[in-house]
Design a protein around this motif. Structure first.
Motif, PDB file in Angstrom:
ATOM      1  N   PRO A  87     -50.675  47.238  77.267  1.00  0.00           N
ATOM      2  CA  PRO A  87     -51.333  47.574  75.994  1.00  0.00           C
ATOM      3  C   PRO A  87     -51.497  46.324  75.134  1.00  0.00           C
ATOM      4  O   PRO A  87     -50.613  45.458  75.106  1.00  0.00           O
ATOM      5  N   GLN A  88     -52.609  46.211  74.459  1.00  0.00           N
ATOM      6  CA  GLN A  88     -52.835  45.040  73.608  1.00  0.00           C
ATOM      7  C   GLN A  88     -51.760  44.911  72.544  1.00  0.00           C
ATOM      8  O   GLN A  88     -51.393  43.796  72.157  1.00  0.00           O
ATOM      9  N   ARG A  89     -51.229  46.026  72.089  1.00  0.00           N
ATOM     10  CA  ARG A  89     -50.185  46.015  71.052  1.00  0.00           C
ATOM     11  C   ARG A  89     -48.874  45.435  71.557  1.00  0.00           C
ATOM     12  O   ARG A  89     -47.986  45.125  70.759  1.00  0.00           O
ATOM     13  N   SER A  90     -48.716  45.299  72.886  1.00  0.00           N
ATOM     14  CA  SER A  90     -47.425  44.858  73.435  1.00  0.00           C
ATOM     15  C   SER A  90     -47.120  43.401  73.107  1.00  0.00           C
ATOM     16  O   SER A  90     -45.965  42.990  73.085  1.00  0.00           O
ATOM     17  N   GLY A  91     -48.174  42.623  72.911  1.00  0.00           N
ATOM     18  CA  GLY A  91     -47.964  41.196  72.652  1.00  0.00           C
ATOM     19  C   GLY A  91     -47.748  40.381  73.910  1.00  0.00           C
ATOM     20  O   GLY A  91     -47.610  39.154  73.851  1.00  0.00           O
ATOM     21  N   ILE A  92     -47.693  41.021  75.075  1.00  0.00           N
ATOM     22  CA  ILE A  92     -47.520  40.331  76.358  1.00  0.00           C
ATOM     23  C   ILE A  92     -48.854  39.718  76.757  1.00  0.00           C
ATOM     24  O   ILE A  92     -49.861  40.416  76.865  1.00  0.00           O
ATOM     25  N   LYS A  93     -48.849  38.404  76.998  1.00  0.00           N
ATOM     26  CA  LYS A  93     -50.111  37.722  77.275  1.00  0.00           C
ATOM     27  C   LYS A  93     -50.117  36.959  78.594  1.00  0.00           C
ATOM     28  O   LYS A  93     -51.110  36.297  78.916  1.00  0.00           O
ATOM     29  N   SER A  94     -49.045  37.045  79.372  1.00  0.00           N
ATOM     30  CA  SER A  94     -49.000  36.356  80.660  1.00  0.00           C
ATOM     31  C   SER A  94     -48.071  37.094  81.609  1.00  0.00           C
ATOM     32  O   SER A  94     -47.235  37.907  81.179  1.00  0.00           O
ATOM     33  N   LEU A  95     -48.200  36.802  82.906  1.00  0.00           N
ATOM     34  CA  LEU A  95     -47.314  37.420  83.888  1.00  0.00           C
ATOM     35  C   LEU A  95     -45.865  36.997  83.651  1.00  0.00           C
ATOM     36  O   LEU A  95     -44.944  37.812  83.786  1.00  0.00           O
ATOM     37  N   LYS A  96     -45.660  35.752  83.289  1.00  0.00           N
ATOM     38  CA  LYS A  96     -44.292  35.274  83.063  1.00  0.00           C
ATOM     39  C   LYS A  96     -43.605  36.038  81.932  1.00  0.00           C
ATOM     40  O   LYS A  96     -42.388  36.214  81.932  1.00  0.00           O
ATOM     41  N   ALA A  97     -44.411  36.512  80.985  1.00  0.00           N
ATOM     42  CA  ALA A  97     -43.857  37.252  79.841  1.00  0.00           C
ATOM     43  C   ALA A  97     -43.374  38.650  80.241  1.00  0.00           C
ATOM     44  O   ALA A  97     -42.760  39.351  79.436  1.00  0.00           O
ATOM     45  N   LEU A  98     -43.610  39.038  81.499  1.00  0.00           N
ATOM     46  CA  LEU A  98     -43.128  40.342  81.978  1.00  0.00           C
ATOM     47  C   LEU A  98     -41.636  40.307  82.324  1.00  0.00           C
ATOM     48  O   LEU A  98     -41.027  41.362  82.530  1.00  0.00           O
ATOM     49  N   LYS A  99     -41.073  39.121  82.383  1.00  0.00           N
ATOM     50  CA  LYS A  99     -39.649  39.022  82.687  1.00  0.00           C
ATOM     51  C   LYS A  99     -38.837  39.792  81.640  1.00  0.00           C
ATOM     52  O   LYS A  99     -39.034  39.628  80.434  1.00  0.00           O
ATOM     53  N   GLY A 100     -37.947  40.659  82.127  1.00  0.00           N
ATOM     54  CA  GLY A 100     -37.132  41.466  81.238  1.00  0.00           C
ATOM     55  C   GLY A 100     -37.826  42.710  80.711  1.00  0.00           C
ATOM     56  O   GLY A 100     -37.264  43.444  79.897  1.00  0.00           O
ATOM     57  N   LYS A 101     -39.061  42.971  81.207  1.00  0.00           N
ATOM     58  CA  LYS A 101     -39.821  44.137  80.749  1.00  0.00           C
ATOM     59  C   LYS A 101     -39.789  45.247  81.807  1.00  0.00           C
ATOM     60  O   LYS A 101     -39.357  45.049  82.939  1.00  0.00           O
ATOM     61  N   LYS A 102     -40.286  46.427  81.426  1.00  0.00           N
ATOM     62  CA  LYS A 102     -40.410  47.552  82.356  1.00  0.00           C
ATOM     63  C   LYS A 102     -41.836  47.571  82.905  1.00  0.00           C
ATOM     64  O   LYS A 102     -42.796  47.565  82.135  1.00  0.00           O
ATOM     65  N   VAL A 103     -41.945  47.597  84.247  1.00  0.00           N
ATOM     66  CA  VAL A 103     -43.260  47.540  84.890  1.00  0.00           C
ATOM     67  C   VAL A 103     -43.420  48.709  85.850  1.00  0.00           C
ATOM     68  O   VAL A 103     -42.515  49.007  86.632  1.00  0.00           O
ATOM     69  N   ALA A 104     -44.571  49.363  85.801  1.00  0.00           N
ATOM     70  CA  ALA A 104     -44.857  50.496  86.682  1.00  0.00           C
ATOM     71  C   ALA A 104     -45.654  50.035  87.893  1.00  0.00           C
ATOM     72  O   ALA A 104     -46.664  49.329  87.760  1.00  0.00           O
ATOM     73  N   PHE A 105     -45.206  50.449  89.074  1.00  0.00           N
ATOM     74  CA  PHE A 105     -45.931  50.257  90.322  1.00  0.00           C
ATOM     75  C   PHE A 105     -46.180  51.635  90.930  1.00  0.00           C
ATOM     76  O   PHE A 105     -45.560  52.622  90.540  1.00  0.00           O
ATOM     77  N   VAL A 106     -47.085  51.699  91.903  1.00  0.00           N
ATOM     78  CA  VAL A 106     -47.438  52.987  92.503  1.00  0.00           C
ATOM     79  C   VAL A 106     -46.507  53.345  93.645  1.00  0.00           C
ATOM     80  O   VAL A 106     -45.827  54.374  93.633  1.00  0.00           O
ATOM     81  N   ASP A 107     -46.477  52.503  94.666  1.00  0.00           N
ATOM     82  CA  ASP A 107     -45.722  52.755  95.891  1.00  0.00           C
ATOM     83  C   ASP A 107     -45.545  51.402  96.556  1.00  0.00           C
ATOM     84  O   ASP A 107     -46.413  50.535  96.445  1.00  0.00           O
ATOM     85  N   ASP A 108     -44.449  51.201  97.258  1.00  0.00           N
ATOM     86  CA  ASP A 108     -44.217  49.862  97.817  1.00  0.00           C
ATOM     87  C   ASP A 108     -45.127  49.529  99.001  1.00  0.00           C
ATOM     88  O   ASP A 108     -45.060  48.438  99.551  1.00  0.00           O
ATOM     89  N   LYS A 109     -46.016  50.464  99.395  1.00  0.00           N
ATOM     90  CA  LYS A 109     -47.034  50.179 100.401  1.00  0.00           C
ATOM     91  C   LYS A 109     -48.443  50.286  99.819  1.00  0.00           C
ATOM     92  O   LYS A 109     -49.422  50.260 100.554  1.00  0.00           O
ATOM     93  N   SER A 110     -48.544  50.411  98.510  1.00  0.00           N
ATOM     94  CA  SER A 110     -49.851  50.485  97.853  1.00  0.00           C
ATOM     95  C   SER A 110     -50.452  49.090  97.715  1.00  0.00           C
ATOM     96  O   SER A 110     -49.805  48.176  97.207  1.00  0.00           O
ATOM     97  N   SER A 111     -51.691  48.934  98.160  1.00  0.00           N
ATOM     98  CA  SER A 111     -52.340  47.618  98.084  1.00  0.00           C
ATOM     99  C   SER A 111     -52.486  47.153  96.643  1.00  0.00           C
ATOM    100  O   SER A 111     -51.958  46.113  96.247  1.00  0.00           O
ATOM    101  N   SER A 112     -53.220  47.923  95.844  1.00  0.00           N
ATOM    102  CA  SER A 112     -53.481  47.510  94.461  1.00  0.00           C
ATOM    103  C   SER A 112     -52.339  47.840  93.526  1.00  0.00           C
ATOM    104  O   SER A 112     -52.169  47.191  92.495  1.00  0.00           O
ATOM    105  N   GLY A 113     -51.530  48.859  93.901  1.00  0.00           N
ATOM    106  CA  GLY A 113     -50.451  49.299  93.028  1.00  0.00           C
ATOM    107  C   GLY A 113     -49.128  48.609  93.249  1.00  0.00           C
ATOM    108  O   GLY A 113     -48.158  48.904  92.541  1.00  0.00           O
ATOM    109  N   TYR A 114     -49.082  47.650  94.212  1.00  0.00           N
ATOM    110  CA  TYR A 114     -47.825  46.916  94.410  1.00  0.00           C
ATOM    111  C   TYR A 114     -47.990  45.614  95.202  1.00  0.00           C
ATOM    112  O   TYR A 114     -47.580  44.558  94.732  1.00  0.00           O
ATOM    113  N   LEU A 115     -48.580  45.674  96.403  1.00  0.00           N
ATOM    114  CA  LEU A 115     -48.534  44.522  97.303  1.00  0.00           C
ATOM    115  C   LEU A 115     -49.306  43.310  96.791  1.00  0.00           C
ATOM    116  O   LEU A 115     -48.774  42.197  96.750  1.00  0.00           O
TER     117      LEU A 115
END
Length: 296
Positions: free
Chosen positions: A122-150
């Motif tokens: 979300p734009q309101r999150s203030g997260i502007k880079s992949l590195k800024a995801l450290k320590g955050k909660k991230v949603a993935f689809v499935d560990d064999k999903s192409s676009s949702g994880y791999l």
């Protein structure tokens, strides 16, 4: 007669008996097509019943739709001959080719012959880079999903991040659920699909209920080959004519249906086009680079 069997694996069956005529080769007693609930599971079940009924009328062979709980489950279903055909994700096909002798026939087309993986926040999150995801909660689809994880894993590893660097890595089971997690503020970011490279046809546009919500695209993948439609090799060897008749029936159903959303959860929204194994070489390279193994 329509029958819906729900459980860990759901079998949607149209069970009226027909006998195929006018063919010199042996005819299967029934056909089962496997699918993965990547988007809206309820829509998938409803569309599966309708599609099975329409295919059955064209083929004069009973047709079942088998909805797998997850990606690995669908591979196992083909391996154990519970399904004869399956709509896989691009990466799941690579595993199914190795483990279940899957042979690619067609691929879906939504807006382009390819789609993309994106990590959004979300734009309101203030997260502007992949590195800024450290320590955050991230949603993935499935560990064999192409676009949702791999594919996201490749990008995250280049930034020195792994799942253990997040406060929580959540596997939601499908793209719609990942968007719901974002809207409910249960996660800070999500890895989902987009049918175009600008994100105008992203999962958040398709499944989002908050139309005022705005998202920032943190990362976009290279083009990914669209989901393939596959047959089990031994089924193809035994019933090549039936296989090709089913292929053309699927193409005809999508082309002749004025409402392209009727079977969009299963067939895509634009076309089904012939596909080759070689087209999925970039996916094989990605799987090899991540050193992924098939695990139940």
């Amino acid at each position: 007669m329509k029958r819906l069997i729900l459980g860990l694996l759901t079998l949607l069956s149209i069970s009226t008996a027909f006998a195929a005529e006018g063919t010199s080769e042996a005819v299967p007693s029934s056909i089962t097509i496997g699918v993965i609930p990547g988007g809206n599971p309820e829509n998938l079940r409803e569309q599966g019943l309708a599609l099975a009924k329409e295919l059955q009328a064209k083929l004069n062979i009973p047709v079942n739709i088998y909805v797998s709980k997850n990606y690995v489950g669908l591979i196992e279903a083909m391996k154990t001959k519970k399904v004869d055909f399956a709509f896989f994700s691009s990466s799941t096909y690579v595993f199914a080719e190795q483990q279940a002798q899957a042979k690619v026939l067609l691929k879906k087309v939504w807006h382009e012959p390819y789609y993309y993986s994106m990590i959004i926040t979300p734009q309101r999150s203030g997260i502007k880079s992949l590195k800024a995801l450290k320590g955050k909660k991230v949603a993935f689809v499935d560990d064999k999903s192409s676009s949702g994880y791999l594919y996201p894993q490749v990008a995250l590893r280049k930034e020195g991040l792994s799942d253990t660097d997040f406060k929580e890595a959540v596997f939601t089971g499908n793209h719609q659920a990942s968007i719901q997690f974002l809207e409910a503020k249960k996660v800070d970011a999500a890895a989902v699909f987009s049918d175009d490279e600008k994100g105008l046809q992203g999962a958040w546009e398709k499944f989002g209920t908050d139309k005022k919500a705005k998202y920032r695209i943190l990362w976009k993948s290279a083009p990914i080959p669209n989901d393939p439609f596959c047959v089990r090799q031994d089924f193809y060897d035994a019933y090549p004519k039936t296989t090709h008749t089913l292929m053309f029936a699927l193409i005809d159903i999508l082309e002749q249906n004025r409402n392209k959303d009727t079977y969009s959860e299963i067939l895509g929204s634009r076309d089904l086009m012939p596909a080759t194994s070689k087209q999925y070489d970039p996916v094989r390279e990605m799987v090899k680079a991540l050193n992924i193994e098939l695990k139940p």
